[in-house]
Scaffold this active site. Structure first.
Site, PDB file in Angstrom:
ATOM      1  N   GLY A 226       0.804  -1.233  -0.086  1.00 39.36           N
ATOM      2  CA  GLY A 226      -0.012   0.122   0.045  1.00 39.36           C
ATOM      3  C   GLY A 226       0.983   1.318   0.215  1.00 39.36           C
ATOM      4  O   GLY A 226       1.892   1.152  -0.357  1.00 39.36           O
ATOM      5  N   GLN A 227       0.109   2.291   0.316  1.00 41.04           N
ATOM      6  CA  GLN A 227       0.952   3.615   0.315  1.00 41.04           C
ATOM      7  C   GLN A 227       2.054   3.583   1.291  1.00 41.04           C
ATOM      8  O   GLN A 227       3.026   4.218   0.949  1.00 41.04           O
ATOM      9  CB  GLN A 227      -0.265   4.709   0.538  1.00 41.04           C
ATOM     10  CG  GLN A 227       0.448   6.219   0.785  1.00 41.04           C
ATOM     11  CD  GLN A 227      -0.371   7.390   1.024  1.00 41.04           C
ATOM     12  OE1 GLN A 227      -1.736   6.771   1.412  1.00 41.04           O
ATOM     13  NE2 GLN A 227      -0.191   8.340   1.181  1.00 41.04           N
ATOM     14  N   GLY A 229       3.369   1.007   3.158  1.00 36.11           N
ATOM     15  CA  GLY A 229       3.973  -0.165   3.366  1.00 36.11           C
ATOM     16  C   GLY A 229       3.542  -1.529   2.915  1.00 36.11           C
ATOM     17  O   GLY A 229       2.921  -1.302   1.941  1.00 36.11           O
ATOM     18  N   GLU A 230       3.614  -2.541   3.539  1.00 40.20           N
ATOM     19  CA  GLU A 230       3.300  -3.833   2.923  1.00 40.20           C
ATOM     20  C   GLU A 230       2.450  -4.620   3.600  1.00 40.20           C
ATOM     21  O   GLU A 230       2.334  -4.178   5.065  1.00 40.20           O
ATOM     22  CB  GLU A 230       4.610  -4.678   2.696  1.00 40.20           C
ATOM     23  CG  GLU A 230       5.570  -4.179   1.295  1.00 40.20           C
ATOM     24  CD  GLU A 230       6.921  -4.803   1.413  1.00 40.20           C
ATOM     25  OE1 GLU A 230       7.582  -4.639   0.554  1.00 40.20           O
ATOM     26  OE2 GLU A 230       6.997  -5.918   2.358  1.00 40.20           O
ATOM     27  N   ASP A 344     -14.168   5.317   4.110  1.00 38.50           N
ATOM     28  CA  ASP A 344     -13.535   4.745   2.850  1.00 38.50           C
ATOM     29  C   ASP A 344     -14.528   3.209   2.527  1.00 38.50           C
ATOM     30  O   ASP A 344     -13.748   2.241   2.557  1.00 38.50           O
ATOM     31  CB  ASP A 344     -12.097   4.344   2.742  1.00 38.50           C
ATOM     32  CG  ASP A 344     -11.483   3.846   1.628  1.00 38.50           C
ATOM     33  OD1 ASP A 344     -12.022   4.061   0.377  1.00 38.50           O
ATOM     34  OD2 ASP A 344     -10.245   3.341   1.538  1.00 38.50           O
TER      35      ASP A 344
END
Length: 512
Positions: A226-227, A229-230, A344
Site C-alpha cells: 500500500g501507500q 508499506g506492505e 472509505d
C-alpha cells in the site's frame, strides 16, 4: 607600682597616651636631663630631632595558595543524593550521575515498562488522565529520532524533550545527566527530583496488552503493498504456552517517511483499539518499539469482497450478495455507534473469511467523531464520496451511508467500479456529482427492498438519507436475518428470498 593622685584618679607609672603607643620618640638613657635648664635645652634638641614611626603589624590569617588543597569537608551523611564525590561535572549546570548511584535499572529501553515506542502527541495525551501520570515515547525531529517524557501535571499535558550532551552522549533534561534514558527516569522518580520546572514523575503508565514487541511477530508471505508499506501473512506469539495465531501484518516502510506519515499510519490502530464486532476486522496490537513499525490484525482466509465479485471461477450467489450487504450494514452501524466514521467504504475494504462472514477493514482514513470537516489534497476515492464531502470536505455517518450505496452498486454489478463507464475522471467527475449532472444507476434487476435501500442511501441531501439502523431493520423484516448473541455471528435464518419479477424491477437511479 601605682602613683598616688587625687581620689578616684589612679594612673599607672610610665603610662602613655594612645598616640604614644602608636608612635614612639627614642633617645638614650644617659642624655636624660637633670636641671630645668638642661631639660629645656633637651626639649629644644628633641624638637629638632626627626621622629621615627614604628608601626605594629596586625597578624594575618595564612592564605591558601592555589597549589594547596582546601581542608576536607566533614564526611556527608549516607545518601544517594549526597554522593557528590563520585559525580563528574559535564557542564556548569549538569552533573553526571554514575550508574551505581542510580541503582539497578533495566537499561534496554524496549523492555522498560514506561516506554511506549513511537507515538504521536494526541495518542499520548489520550492516555494521560491523572495528575503525575507520565510515559516515555519516541518521536522524530527532522530526521533525528528523539525521546520525549510526557507528563500530566495538574490540568496540563507537558512534553519534555530529552537532550544529549555532545561528547559523552549523556541523557539529560534539567540538572543531572545519565548514561541511559532508563537511568534518568529511575533516578528522578526514586528521588523525587523535578524533571522540568518543579514537575516530578509520580505514576508511570505501563504498556497495554496491545502494545506488542517486535519479537512476538513473525512475517511470512507477502500479500500486498500500500501507500505506507506492505501487508504480510504472519504469526503472533501471544504467550509462552499458547500456539501462535495466524495474523495479517501491515508493516511501515522504514525509509523516506516523515513523523507525520508514521502517525497517519498508526492512526488506523488508534481507531481500532476499542472495536470488537463480528463484522469488523479484529485488532491484535501494534509494534512501535523499533523498526519496522507494524499493525497486527485478524487474518481472513477468504478473499476481499472485490476479488470475490470479480472472480470468474465462482460467482457470488444472489443469497450471498444480500448476506454480505447485511453484514456490511451491521459493521457500519457498529462503527457509527462507537462514533467512528470509516470514510472509505468499498468492496476492496471488505474481507471474507471461510465461513462467508464479511468484515469491515482498512481504517487508514477513519476518524473518531460524528461529523468532521477536513480539507486535504492527495489521492481521494472520488467515485465513492458524497457530494458534501466533494464540495466542502464534510464527513459524517451520512457520508458513510452514501458510500454504502456505492458498495451496493459494486455487489450487483459483479465488481464494477462506480462511474466506470461515464467517461469522467478526477475533478470533472467531482464537479458533475456536485452539480447533480450525474448519478449512479444500477441497470440490473434488484429485489425491491434492495432497490429502495440503494435509492435512499444515494440521496443528495444528508438529511434525506437512510441510517444504518434503518437498513438493518429492513433486512430483518424482508429477509429474516438476526444476530445470535451466543456466538456473536450473524446467520441467515429465513429460508428463501423473495422472488424477483420483471414488474418489481425498479432502477434506483438514472444517469443524466
Amino acid at each position: 607600682m601605682r602613683s598616688k593622685s587625687s581620689e578616684g584618679d589612679l594612673q599607672p607609672e610610665d603610662t602613655q597616651s594612645r598616640e604614644d603607643k602608636e608612635t614612639t620618640a627614642t633617645y638614650s638613657e644617659d642624655t636624660k636631663p637633670e636641671t630645668q635648664k638642661e631639660r629645656n635645652a633637651a626639649l629644644d634638641n628633641l624638637a629638632k630631632t626627626p621622629i621615627q614611626l614604628v608601626v605594629q603589624p596586625t597578624p594575618l590569617t595564612p592564605a591558601i595558595t592555589p597549589c594547596e588543597a582546601p581542608p576536607p569537608p566533614p564526611p556527608p551523611k549516607p545518601s544517594s543524593d549526597n554522593n557528590n564525590s563520585k559525580r563528574l561535572k559535564v557542564k556548569d549546570q549538569l552533573i553526571e550521575v554514575p550508574s551505581d548511584e542510580v541503582g539497578r535499572v533495566e537499561n534496554n529501553i524496549d523492555n522498560f515498562p514506561f516506554y511506549h515506542g513511537f507515538m504521536g502527541r494526541n495518542e499520548c495525551e489520550a492516555m494521560l488522565s491523572n495528575h503525575g501520570d507520565f510515559l516515555i515515547r519516541m518521536t522524530e525531529i527532522g530526521k533525528r529520532v528523539a525521546y520525549v517524557i510526557s507528563i500530566k501535571w495538574k490540568y496540563q499535558n507537558i512534553h519534555v524533550l530529552v537532550k544529549r550532551t555532545k561528547t559523552k552522549k549523556l541523557y539529560w533534561t534539567k540538572k543531572y545527566a545519565f548514561k541511559s534514558i532508563c537511568e534518568l527516569i529511575a533516578y528522578h522518580k526514586r528521588n523525587h527530583k523535578p524533571i522540568y520546572e518543579g514537575m516530578t514523575l509520580i505514576c508511570g503508565l505501563a504498556r497495554h496488552g496491545w502494545q506488542l514487541n517486535n519479537e512476538q511477530v513473525t512475517l511470512n508471505k507477502k500479500l500486498g503493498e500500500g501507500q505506507f508499506g506492505e501487508v504480510h501473512k504472519g504469526s503472533l506469539k501471544t504467550s509462552v504456552f499458547a500456539a501462535p495465531v495466524t495474523v495479517a501484518v501491515k508493516t511501515l516502510h522504514q525509509n523516506h517517511l516523515s513523523a507525520n506519515e508514521k502517525i497517519l499510519f498508526l492512526r488506523e490502530a488508534n481507531v481500532m483499539l476499542t472495536l470488537s464486532h463480528p463484522n469488523v476486522i479484529k485488532f491484535y496490537g501494534v509494534c512501535t518499539m523499533k523498526e519496522p513499525i507494524m499493525i497486527v490484525m485478524e487474518f481472513c482466509d477468504g478473499k476481499s469482497l472485490e476479488d470475490a465479485l470479480l472472480s470468474k471461477e465462482e460467482k457470488v450467489s444472489a443469497e450471498d450478495k444480500i448476506l454480505y450487504l447485511f453484514h456490511a450494514a451491521c459493521g457500519i452501524d457498529y462503527l457509527h455507534g462507537k462514533q467512528v466514521i470509516h470514510r472509505d467504504i468499498a468492496a476492496r475494504n471488505c474481507l471474507l473469511n471461510s465461513k462467508k462472514i464479511l468484515k469491515i477493514s482498512d481504517f487508514g482514513l477513519s476518524v473518531k467523531g460524528v461529523a468532521i470537516k477536513e480539507r486535504k489534497g492527495g489521492c481521494l476515492p472520488v467515485k465513492y464520496m458524497a457530494p458534501e464531502t466533494l464540495k466542502k470536505g464534510l464527513y459524517s455517518t451520512a457520508s458513510d451511508i452514501y458510500s454504502y450505496g456505492a458498495l451496493m452498486y459494486e455487489v450487483y454489478t459483479d465488481g464494477k467500479t462506480p462511474f466506470e463507464t461515464c467517461g469522467l475522471r478526477g475533478n470533472e467527475l467531482r464537479k458533475a456529482i456536485i452539480g447533480k449532472r450525474i448519478s449512479l444507476a444500477v441497470e440490473v434487476e434488484l429485489p425491491v427492498f434492495i432497490a429502495n435501500i440503494f435509492e435512499q442511501s444515494r440521496q443528495y441531501e444528508t438529511e434525506d438519507r437512510i441510517s444504518s439502523k434503518q437498513i438493518i431493520q429492513i433486512f430483518k423484516e424482508e429477509v429474516g436475518f438476526h444476530e445470535i448473541e451466543t456466538s456473536g455471528i450473524l446467520h441467515k435464518l429465513v429460508n428463501s428470498l423473495p422472488r424477483i419479477h420483471n414488474k418489481e424491477r425498479k432502477p434506483a437511479a438514472v444517469a443524466v
